[in-house]
Design a protein around this motif. Structure first.
Motif, PDB file in Angstrom:
ATOM      1  N   ASP A  22      32.116  52.900  16.004  1.00 12.70           N
ATOM      2  CA  ASP A  22      31.971  51.480  15.651  1.00 12.70           C
ATOM      3  C   ASP A  22      30.808  51.279  14.680  1.00 12.70           C
ATOM      4  O   ASP A  22      30.926  50.556  13.678  1.00 12.70           O
ATOM      5  N   ARG A  26      30.919  49.881  10.901  1.00 13.97           N
ATOM      6  CA  ARG A  26      30.184  48.669  10.542  1.00 13.97           C
ATOM      7  C   ARG A  26      29.271  48.931   9.354  1.00 13.97           C
ATOM      8  O   ARG A  26      29.159  48.098   8.436  1.00 13.97           O
ATOM      9  N   ARG A  49      39.896  52.891  15.336  1.00  8.30           N
ATOM     10  CA  ARG A  49      38.784  52.027  15.744  1.00  8.30           C
ATOM     11  C   ARG A  49      38.555  50.909  14.728  1.00  8.30           C
ATOM     12  O   ARG A  49      38.228  49.782  15.117  1.00  8.30           O
ATOM     13  N   LEU A  53      38.651  46.934  15.526  1.00  9.31           N
ATOM     14  CA  LEU A  53      37.515  46.060  15.213  1.00  9.31           C
ATOM     15  C   LEU A  53      37.839  45.042  14.129  1.00  9.31           C
ATOM     16  O   LEU A  53      36.999  44.196  13.806  1.00  9.31           O
ATOM     17  N   LEU A  55      38.333  45.752  10.907  1.00  6.30           N
ATOM     18  CA  LEU A  55      37.613  46.114   9.694  1.00  6.30           C
ATOM     19  C   LEU A  55      38.561  46.817   8.727  1.00  6.30           C
ATOM     20  O   LEU A  55      39.301  47.725   9.112  1.00  6.30           O
ATOM     21  N   THR A 324      34.498  46.757  21.068  1.00  4.51           N
ATOM     22  CA  THR A 324      34.427  45.302  21.265  1.00  4.51           C
ATOM     23  C   THR A 324      33.953  44.549  20.035  1.00  4.51           C
ATOM     24  O   THR A 324      34.094  43.328  19.968  1.00  4.51           O
ATOM     25  N   GLY A 325      33.323  45.245  19.102  1.00  2.33           N
ATOM     26  CA  GLY A 325      32.749  44.585  17.944  1.00  2.33           C
ATOM     27  C   GLY A 325      31.364  44.025  18.192  1.00  2.33           C
ATOM     28  O   GLY A 325      30.781  43.391  17.298  1.00  2.33           O
ATOM     29  N   ARG A 326      30.807  44.262  19.380  1.00  2.50           N
ATOM     30  CA  ARG A 326      29.492  43.701  19.717  1.00  2.50           C
ATOM     31  C   ARG A 326      28.343  44.687  19.531  1.00  2.50           C
ATOM     32  O   ARG A 326      27.191  44.344  19.762  1.00  2.50           O
TER      33      ARG A 326
END
Length: 357
Positions: A22, A26, A49, A53, A55, A324-326
Motif C-alpha cells: 500500500d 501511495r 492492491r 485501493l 489507485l 484499507t487505504g488508511r
C-alpha cells in the motif's frame, strides 16, 4: 517527474499481507521528488492492491541492470519477484516468507553490483518468517549484516528535520538521531551484551557513518547510561563504572567527541540535546520510545556499518490497515529522502574497517 541523474533506490515491498505494498503504491501515486525508485516485489500483488485501493498505477517491469526510465506520478518501475502463494491483506502466509527474503536479496545484490545506489525497505513480519522455519531471523538489520558479511551494524532512527523546524522546543530544528548499542534482545540479556568491545565497535561505526553519510565533520555523540541515573555512582549498577566510562575514555583518546554516560531520563531533553548529532541508547526501548513520541510516522530507520545505503520505515506491518487505504506513507517518504541524501555522499571515504570476509 523524476530525472535520470537522481539516485536509483531499490524499494522492497515488505510483508505482502501488510501495508508495505500500500505504501509503495501511495508513494508512486503521489510521486517522488528526491530519487528514482524501483519496487522489488510481485507485479500481480501490486496490481491487485492498487485496484483494491482505487489507485491507477502503471507498472513498468524491468530487471536489475536494465535502464530504469524517468517516471511521472502514477508510474512505478518494478523488479519482479514472484509470490509463493496469493496474498490477502491482513492474513499472514508462512510460504511467502521466502518471497520476502528474496526481495531483500534482489535489492542487496543490485546495490552491491551498482545497479542501485541504495535500498529502502517496507516493513516485514519477523514472526511469520520464524514460523516458516527461518530459525534465528531477528530482523532486517541483522539479515543485512550477515548478507553483507560485516562484523557489526548499528541501528539508528532519525526524524525528519522539517518536523523539528515546526517544534521550537527541540534543538535548532535539527533531526533527532538515536542509535542503539543493542537491538532485538530480551531485556534480561542486555547488561551482558554491553561490553567494551561492542561499545567500541558501535561508537566507531556511528562516528564514521555520521561523517560518511551525513556530512557531519566532527560528530558529537551523547551516550546513555545503562542503569537508572547512570548507575548512581555504582549504587544502581556498576556497568557505567566498569564498562561504559572506561570505553568512552579510550575512544576520546582516539579523537571521538563523546558525552556521558548520562542518565537517559534527562538526556532526552532540549537542553541536553542541543549541539548533539546523535544519541547512543543502550537498548531498544531506552531510546526509541522518545524518538517515536517526537516524530512517529515522520522518522526513518537507517542501518549503519554496511557497504551500501539502507533505510526503512519507523513502524511495522499494520496488518489491520492493509488494503484499507488508511496507511500513511509519511515514514516511507522520509526513508526515501534520507536514502537519497546518503546516496549523494556515496563516494566519501570509508574510515572504519568492519568487514569480516
Amino acid at each position: 517527474m523524476t530525472t535520470p541523474g537522481m539516485p536509483l533506490l531499490a524499494l522492497t515491498t515488505g510483508e505482502p499481507a501488510g501495508i508495505g505494498p500500500d505504501l509503495v503504491l501511495r508513494l508512486a501515486a503521489e510521486g517522488v521528488d528526491d530519487a528514482r525508485v524501483v519496487a522489488v516485489g510481485d507485479p500481480a500483488l501490486l496490481a491487485e492492491r492498487a485496484s483494491r485501493l482505487g489507485l491507477a498505477i502503471e507498472l513498468l517491469q524491468a530487471a536489475p541492470g536494465e535502464e530504469v526510465p524517468s517516471v511521472a506520478p502514477g508510474q512505478l518501475p518494478v523488479w519482479p519477484v514472484t509470490l509463493r502463494e496469493p496474498a490477502r491483506p491482513g492474513v499472514l502466509a508462512p510460504h511467502n516468507a521466502a518471497y520476502v527474503l528474496e526481495t531483500l536479496d534482489v535489492a542487496i545484490d543490485a546495490c552491491r553490483a551498482g545497479h542501485a545506489q541504495g535500498m529502502v525497505t517496507a516493513p516485514l513480519h519477523k514472526g511469520v518468517i520464524l514460523d516458516a522455519g527461518h530459525a534465528g531471523f531477528t530482523g532486517h538489520t541483522e539479515y543485512l549484516r550477515d548478507a553483507c558479511g560485516v562484523e557489526e551494524v548499528v541501528m539508528m532512527l532519525a526524524t525528519d528535520a522539517a518536523l523539528h523546524a515546526e517544534r521550537p522546543d527541540w534543538a535548532e530544528g535539527a533531526s533527532l538521531r538515536v542509535a542503539l548499542a543493542t537491538t532485538h534482545l530480551p531485556l534480561r540479556d542486555v547488561a551482558e551484551a554491553i561490553t567494551a568491545e561492542r561499545l567500541t565497535r558501535v561508537l566507531r561505526i556511528l562516528d564514521a557513518d555520521l561523517r560518511r553519510w551525513f556530512g557531519v565533520a566532527t560528530p558529537r555523540i551523547a551516550v546513555c547510561g545503562l542503569n537508572p541515573h547512570a548507575g548512581e555512582g555504582g549504587h544502581l549498577g556498576r556497568e557505567e563504572i566498569e564498562v561504559i566510562e572506561p570505553t568512552l575514555a579510550a575512544l576520546r583518546d582516539e579523537g571521538l567527541t563523546l558525552d556521558g554516560p548520562l542518565p537517559a531520563d534527562t538526556l532526552f531533553t532540549p537542553r541536553h540535546l542541543a549541539g548533539v548529532d546523535a544519541v547512543l541508547a543502550m537498548y531498544h526501548d531506552q531510546g526509541l520510545p522518545v524518538l517515536k513520541y517526537a516524530g512517529f510516522g515522520r522518522a526513518a530507520n537507517i542501518t549503519l556499518g554496511l557497504p551500501l545505503v539502507r533505510t526503512s520505515v519507523d513502524h511495522g506491518t499494520a496488518l489491520d490497515l492493509a488494503g484499507t487505504g488508511r496507511a500513511d506513507p509519511g515514514s516511507l517518504r522520509v526513508a526515501v529522502a534520507l536514502a537519497a541524501e546518503m546516496a549523494g555522499r556515496r563516494k566519501a571515504p570509508v574510515s572504519v574497517k568492519n568487514s569480516r570476509l
